[in-house]
Design a protein around this motif. Structure first.
Motif, PDB file in Angstrom:
ATOM      1  N   VAL A  19       0.840  -1.199   0.000  1.00  0.00           N
ATOM      2  CA  VAL A  19       0.000   0.000   0.000  1.00  0.00           C
ATOM      3  C   VAL A  19       0.878   1.252   0.000  1.00  0.00           C
ATOM      4  CG1 VAL A  19      -1.639   1.328   1.388  1.00  0.00           C
ATOM      5  CG2 VAL A  19      -1.997  -1.115   1.034  1.00  0.00           C
ATOM      6  N   LEU A  20       1.934   1.255   0.806  1.00  0.00           N
ATOM      7  CA  LEU A  20       2.835   2.403   0.854  1.00  0.00           C
ATOM      8  C   LEU A  20       3.537   2.627  -0.486  1.00  0.00           C
ATOM      9  CD1 LEU A  20       4.395   2.057   4.417  1.00  0.00           C
ATOM     10  CD2 LEU A  20       2.783   3.791   3.613  1.00  0.00           C
ATOM     11  N   MET A  23       1.024   4.112  -2.831  1.00  0.00           N
ATOM     12  CA  MET A  23       0.782   5.523  -2.494  1.00  0.00           C
ATOM     13  C   MET A  23       1.944   6.396  -2.949  1.00  0.00           C
ATOM     14  SD  MET A  23      -0.990   5.163   1.270  1.00  0.00           S
ATOM     15  CE  MET A  23      -0.844   6.881   1.625  1.00  0.00           C
ATOM     16  N   LEU A  27       1.867   9.344  -5.626  1.00  0.00           N
ATOM     17  CA  LEU A  27       2.317  10.650  -5.176  1.00  0.00           C
ATOM     18  C   LEU A  27       3.299  11.266  -6.175  1.00  0.00           C
ATOM     19  CD1 LEU A  27       2.422  12.810  -2.913  1.00  0.00           C
ATOM     20  CD2 LEU A  27       4.351  11.542  -1.968  1.00  0.00           C
TER      21      LEU A  27
END
Length: 111
Positions: A19-20, A23, A27
């Protein structure tokens, strides 16, 4: 059947890392990401430069309009330079721009 605690922690950790990473990817590369922001910033800078140049040009044109409407000497100068107007009795001498004139040499008849 329950997963062992060690295995379930690994699954949770990998899930969170995934998930990071997603993201972080969005970003940087997403529709509203950092790369898009940099492109917009550069475009804004170029538009501001163009706007300033147009404002300077407008100011010069306003000054020229004012001078044409109020200053007869300036109006005469513009009429002479841009329209090629002359006063009665004046003689205009035109010279080549580069200062060199071409002259044709007469051809000699062959014997």
């Amino acid at each position: 059947m329950a997963l062992p605690k060690k295995l379930s922690r690994h699954v949770i950790n990998y899930g969170l890392m995934s998930v990071l990473v997603l993201m972080l990817f969005f970003l940087v590369f997403g529709e509203w990401g950092l790369l898009h922001y940099r492109r917009l910033s550069e475009e804004r800078r170029l538009l501001e430069e163009r706007s300033q140049a147009l404002q300077r040009e407008n100011e010069l044109l306003r000054e020229k309009i004012y001078r044409i409407s109020k200053d007869d000497r300036y109006l005469e100068k513009i009429a002479r330079e841009e329209l090629g107007l002359v006063r009665k009795g004046e003689i205009i001498y035109l010279f080549p721009a580069n200062g060199v004139t071409k002259t044709a040499t007469p051809s000699r008849p062959q014997d």
